[in-house]
Design a protein around this motif. Structure first.
Motif, PDB file in Angstrom:
ATOM      1  N   UNK A  40      -6.473  -7.916  11.101  1.00 34.13           N
ATOM      2  CA  UNK A  40      -7.778  -7.613  11.384  1.00 34.13           C
ATOM      3  C   UNK A  40      -8.145  -6.883  10.718  1.00 34.13           C
ATOM      4  N   UNK A  41      -9.770  -8.033  10.620  1.00 39.11           N
ATOM      5  CA  UNK A  41     -10.709  -7.270  10.204  1.00 39.11           C
ATOM      6  C   UNK A  41     -12.232  -7.191  10.878  1.00 39.11           C
ATOM      7  N   UNK A  42     -11.977  -6.221  11.929  1.00 36.85           N
ATOM      8  CA  UNK A  42     -13.074  -6.334  12.893  1.00 36.85           C
ATOM      9  C   UNK A  42     -14.072  -5.407  12.427  1.00 36.85           C
ATOM     10  N   UNK A  43     -14.446  -3.851  12.741  1.00 42.96           N
ATOM     11  CA  UNK A  43     -14.974  -2.878  12.367  1.00 42.96           C
ATOM     12  C   UNK A  43     -14.932  -2.651  10.969  1.00 42.96           C
ATOM     13  N   UNK A  44     -16.378  -2.408  11.017  1.00 37.77           N
ATOM     14  CA  UNK A  44     -16.823  -2.453   9.523  1.00 37.77           C
ATOM     15  C   UNK A  44     -15.951  -1.735   8.721  1.00 37.77           C
ATOM     16  N   UNK A  45     -15.888  -2.735   7.248  1.00 31.91           N
ATOM     17  CA  UNK A  45     -15.040  -1.374   6.070  1.00 31.91           C
ATOM     18  C   UNK A  45     -13.428  -1.472   6.640  1.00 31.91           C
ATOM     19  N   UNK A  46     -13.247  -2.629   7.095  1.00 32.18           N
ATOM     20  CA  UNK A  46     -11.852  -2.432   7.419  1.00 32.18           C
ATOM     21  C   UNK A  46     -11.073  -4.170   6.326  1.00 32.18           C
ATOM     22  N   UNK A  47     -11.762  -4.514   5.948  1.00 28.34           N
ATOM     23  CA  UNK A  47     -11.816  -5.401   5.082  1.00 28.34           C
ATOM     24  C   UNK A  47     -11.750  -4.822   3.736  1.00 28.34           C
ATOM     25  N   UNK A  48     -12.777  -3.895   3.244  1.00 31.89           N
ATOM     26  CA  UNK A  48     -12.557  -3.163   2.137  1.00 31.89           C
ATOM     27  C   UNK A  48     -11.667  -2.037   1.860  1.00 31.89           C
ATOM     28  N   UNK A  49     -11.173  -2.292   0.514  1.00 31.83           N
ATOM     29  CA  UNK A  49     -10.291  -1.307   0.292  1.00 31.83           C
ATOM     30  C   UNK A  49     -10.127  -0.583  -1.454  1.00 31.83           C
ATOM     31  N   UNK A  50      -9.795   0.074  -2.010  1.00 29.67           N
ATOM     32  CA  UNK A  50      -9.809   0.897  -3.177  1.00 29.67           C
ATOM     33  C   UNK A  50      -8.173   0.556  -3.599  1.00 29.67           C
ATOM     34  N   UNK A  51      -7.929   0.032  -4.682  1.00 32.12           N
ATOM     35  CA  UNK A  51      -6.518   0.219  -5.589  1.00 32.12           C
ATOM     36  C   UNK A  51      -6.679   0.834  -6.862  1.00 32.12           C
ATOM     37  N   UNK A  52      -5.656   2.426  -6.945  1.00 33.29           N
ATOM     38  CA  UNK A  52      -5.706   3.352  -7.822  1.00 33.29           C
ATOM     39  C   UNK A  52      -4.919   2.491  -9.028  1.00 33.29           C
ATOM     40  N   UNK A  53      -5.784   3.152  -9.889  1.00 32.12           N
ATOM     41  CA  UNK A  53      -4.804   3.225 -10.996  1.00 32.12           C
ATOM     42  C   UNK A  53      -5.396   4.230 -12.175  1.00 32.12           C
ATOM     43  N   UNK A  54      -3.982   5.638 -11.678  1.00 33.13           N
ATOM     44  CA  UNK A  54      -3.767   6.523 -12.380  1.00 33.13           C
ATOM     45  C   UNK A  54      -3.207   6.737 -13.386  1.00 33.13           C
ATOM     46  N   UNK A  55      -3.400   7.458 -14.857  1.00 32.59           N
ATOM     47  CA  UNK A  55      -2.557   8.035 -15.392  1.00 32.59           C
ATOM     48  C   UNK A  55      -2.414   8.950 -16.090  1.00 32.59           C
ATOM     49  N   UNK A  56      -0.615   9.634 -15.718  1.00 33.11           N
ATOM     50  CA  UNK A  56      -0.400  11.005 -16.599  1.00 33.11           C
ATOM     51  C   UNK A  56       0.243  11.322 -17.617  1.00 33.11           C
ATOM     52  N   UNK A  57      -0.799  11.906 -18.205  1.00 32.70           N
ATOM     53  CA  UNK A  57      -0.600  12.558 -19.186  1.00 32.70           C
ATOM     54  C   UNK A  57      -0.108  13.635 -19.868  1.00 32.70           C
ATOM     55  N   UNK A  58       0.488  14.168 -20.090  1.00 31.97           N
ATOM     56  CA  UNK A  58       1.525  15.278 -20.690  1.00 31.97           C
ATOM     57  C   UNK A  58       1.640  16.592 -19.137  1.00 31.97           C
ATOM     58  N   UNK A  59       2.244  15.854 -18.405  1.00 30.68           N
ATOM     59  CA  UNK A  59       2.204  16.343 -16.962  1.00 30.68           C
ATOM     60  C   UNK A  59       0.965  16.727 -16.123  1.00 30.68           C
ATOM     61  N   UNK A  60       0.039  15.559 -16.723  1.00 29.52           N
ATOM     62  CA  UNK A  60      -1.355  15.599 -15.687  1.00 29.52           C
ATOM     63  C   UNK A  60      -2.126  14.395 -15.747  1.00 29.52           C
ATOM     64  N   UNK A  61      -2.455  14.848 -13.945  1.00 35.71           N
ATOM     65  CA  UNK A  61      -2.873  13.498 -13.834  1.00 35.71           C
ATOM     66  C   UNK A  61      -4.337  13.096 -14.719  1.00 35.71           C
ATOM     67  N   UNK A  62      -4.561  11.979 -15.592  1.00 33.50           N
ATOM     68  CA  UNK A  62      -5.273  11.628 -16.629  1.00 33.50           C
ATOM     69  C   UNK A  62      -6.821  10.796 -15.844  1.00 33.50           C
ATOM     70  N   UNK A  63      -6.773  10.019 -16.803  1.00 35.59           N
ATOM     71  CA  UNK A  63      -7.581   8.710 -16.386  1.00 35.59           C
ATOM     72  C   UNK A  63      -6.956   8.340 -15.069  1.00 35.59           C
TER      73      UNK A  63
END
Length: 346
Positions: free
Chosen positions: A268-291
């Motif tokens: 159900x994509x009725x209220x504004x914004x419910x049909x929008x999302x982001x997928x996160x692509x996260x890289x961990x480098x040397x035990x820390x959040x990088x890109x």
């Protein structure tokens, strides 16, 4: 002969240590998505088009990672007692969906939310069993309070990644009993200690919260408070869901908080914004959040689909607006978003 065996053993030990060091320096790629509903309208689409239908347009990205994780917003079962709430808000999907989720690329699913128990404790344990049997790990729910709150650890390329999941909402229609199956619920008094203990056993700790006000683009104070407590006690990144829309991104002491990723597979994509999302692509480098890369998506006929250039920029611009005053700087380039973290020793 013994001398040669000793030399060989030493060589193998050095080789293993060297390979471990090399792997440790390789970035670990993690993909995060929002709410996954496989019942109601999505279930109807699946009946017509097959169990793989929801992921057809996006599985290429889901599979291009070391770990792909989402929030499963329904029970996976063919039995159970319905909770005492509106029938339209009771979510249960067929067991065959578990294998389809694995085939799509999912490795981990959070179960700490207000729909996992829609078909009771029987439905919850079926969900865990079917998902685990398909080769997907779960966290945020279990056969009792202790196991529900137990962290999940996965070792990838020499890096141990930990997961903790909490729901800000009690399971609807049930009394909470410590010795019975349930989801892990937020206890603000013990949250810091739970996070601190989990962090002791991993290099990077991801904490997932099911929280916030539905259809609101901005987090409430209780969300901010819980997120800050978790980060102050060792969490490295916060991933939120439940509002069904995107909420702002905060950088707190050099660490990212994604208050809500919105829907991912939903009907159900009725209220504004419910049909929008982001997928996160996260890289961990040397035990820390990088890109951190943000991939904007549109949900079309229950399928998450990469947004075109214009739609993608609009989605990211709105997310940037929701994030004003939160210390995050979303750089938009070629309809993708990028977040650079300060060089904190966190």
């Amino acid at each position: 002969m013994k001398k040669y065996l000793l030399v060989l053993c030493v060589f193998l030990l050095v080789l293993v240590a060297s390979l471990a060091a090399i792997f440790k320096d390789e970035p670990v790629k993690i993909v995060f998505v929002g709410d996954i509903l496989l019942a109601r309208g999505v279930g109807e689409k699946i009946e017509t088009n097959g169990y793989e239908y929801p992921y057809d347009n996006i599985k290429r990205i889901l599979k291009d990672s070391d770990i792909t994780i989402g929030n499963l917003e329904c029970a996976i079962s063919s039995r159970g007692t319905p909770a005492l709430k509106k029938e339209s808000l009771l979510f249960r999907a067929a067991p065959e969906n578990a294998a389809a989720l694995k085939e799509a690329g999912f490795d981990v699913l959070n179960l700490a939310n207000n729909h996992t128990m829609d078909f009771g404790r029987e439905g919850l344990m079926d969900t865990v069993d079917f998902i685990n049997s398909a080769g997907i790990k779960t966290f945020g729910a279990g056969k009792n309070r202790e196991t529900a709150g137990k962290p999940l650890y996965i070792k990838v390329k020499g890096t141990v990644v930990g997961f903790l999941g909490f729901s800000a909402f009690p399971s609807e229609g049930y009394f909470f009993l410590e010795d019975q199956p349930d989801v892990a619920q937020v206890d603000i008094e013990s949250l810091g200690e739970e996070v601190k203990t989990a962090k002791e056993n991993c290099d990077v700790l991801i904490v997932s919260f099911h929280w916030g006000k539905e259809f609101d683009f901005y987090p409430v104070e209780s969300q901010k408070s819980a997120a800050h407590i978790a980060l102050d006690n060792g969490a490295d990144i916060i991933i939120g869901h439940h509002p069904h829309v995107l909420q702002g991104v905060e950088i707190y002491n050099g660490k990212p908080i994604f208050y809500s990723l919105g829907n991912f597979v939903f009907d159900r994509q009725i209220p504004r914004g419910t049909d929008e999302t982001v997928m996160l692509k996260v890289e961990i480098e040397k035990s820390k959040i990088g890109k951190i890369e943000l991939v904007p998506l549109k949900i079309i006929d229950c399928q998450p689909t990469e947004a075109g250039f214009d739609d993608g920029v609009k989605i990211l611009e709105r997310l940037k607006l929701f994030s004003e005053g939160m210390g995050s700087d979303i750089d938009i380039r070629d309809s993708r978003g990028y977040i650079s973290l300060p060089l904190f020793d966190n």
